[in-house]
Scaffold this motif. Structure first.
Motif, PDB file in Angstrom:
ATOM      1  N   ALA A   6      -3.471  21.479 -91.788  1.00 11.98           N
ATOM      2  CA  ALA A   6      -3.297  22.932 -91.857  1.00 11.98           C
ATOM      3  C   ALA A   6      -4.638  23.547 -92.229  1.00 11.98           C
ATOM      4  O   ALA A   6      -5.308  23.078 -93.144  1.00 11.98           O
ATOM      5  N   ILE A   7      -5.013  24.599 -91.510  1.00  9.21           N
ATOM      6  CA  ILE A   7      -6.275  25.272 -91.806  1.00  9.21           C
ATOM      7  C   ILE A   7      -6.025  26.763 -91.976  1.00  9.21           C
ATOM      8  O   ILE A   7      -5.049  27.292 -91.438  1.00  9.21           O
ATOM      9  N   PRO A   8      -6.903  27.437 -92.717  1.00 12.82           N
ATOM     10  CA  PRO A   8      -6.776  28.891 -92.850  1.00 12.82           C
ATOM     11  C   PRO A   8      -7.042  29.578 -91.509  1.00 12.82           C
ATOM     12  O   PRO A   8      -7.673  29.013 -90.620  1.00 12.82           O
ATOM     13  N   ARG A   9      -6.602  30.801 -91.413  1.00 12.57           N
ATOM     14  CA  ARG A   9      -6.855  31.575 -90.194  1.00 12.57           C
ATOM     15  C   ARG A   9      -8.350  31.835 -90.071  1.00 12.57           C
ATOM     16  O   ARG A   9      -9.077  31.852 -91.061  1.00 12.57           O
ATOM     17  N   VAL A  10      -8.806  32.035 -88.859  1.00 12.12           N
ATOM     18  CA  VAL A  10     -10.232  32.230 -88.606  1.00 12.12           C
ATOM     19  C   VAL A  10     -10.778  33.439 -89.364  1.00 12.12           C
ATOM     20  O   VAL A  10     -11.940  33.444 -89.786  1.00 12.12           O
ATOM     21  N   GLU A  11      -9.959  34.453 -89.600  1.00 12.69           N
ATOM     22  CA  GLU A  11     -10.408  35.623 -90.347  1.00 12.69           C
ATOM     23  C   GLU A  11     -10.804  35.253 -91.779  1.00 12.69           C
ATOM     24  O   GLU A  11     -11.705  35.864 -92.367  1.00 12.69           O
ATOM     25  N   MET A  12     -10.122  34.269 -92.365  1.00 12.23           N
ATOM     26  CA  MET A  12     -10.462  33.828 -93.717  1.00 12.23           C
ATOM     27  C   MET A  12     -11.862  33.211 -93.741  1.00 12.23           C
ATOM     28  O   MET A  12     -12.611  33.402 -94.684  1.00 12.23           O
TER      29      MET A  12
END
Length: 109
Positions: free
Chosen positions: A93-99
């Motif tokens: 799981a990865i953070p959204r690109v905006e993060m």
């Protein structure tokens, strides 16, 4: 420091399998490289990424940062994008690109 030793190790390893010379722009700021490796390392720690993700991100960054095709992009954007791509491969799981983009004011999400 620790990041310099990782970076130097990666360069030694990659020198065994160099990419074609036409990929290199020939100009690179060593201090900016260390700053961006530190940025990627800090983000990876913030999000709890695996060590494999960090090493893959450093490898991607070194290839992208020398490529002429990306020389017009800010190095910090190249670093964050490299970490994002590495996380897509290595993490569950990865953070959204905006993060990722919010970590540097020069990057416009």
């Amino acid at each position: 420091g620790y990041l310099s030793s990782i970076s130097d190790h990666l360069f030694r390893q990659e020198s065994r399998f160099p990419p074609p010379p036409f990929l290199y722009s020939g100009h690179f700021d060593h201090q900016a490289r260390i700053t961006n490796l530190h940025l990627m390392f800090g983000l990876a720690n913030r999000y709890g990424f695996k060590v494999e993700t960090i090493f893959l991100a450093f490898t991607i960054y070194h290839r992208v940062a020398f490529a002429q095709e990306f020389s017009h992009l800010p190095l910090s954007l190249q670093a964050v994008a490299s970490l994002f791509v590495a996380a897509k491969y290595e993490e569950i799981a990865i953070p959204r690109v905006e993060m990722f983009a919010r970590c540097d004011p020069k990057i416009d999400p």
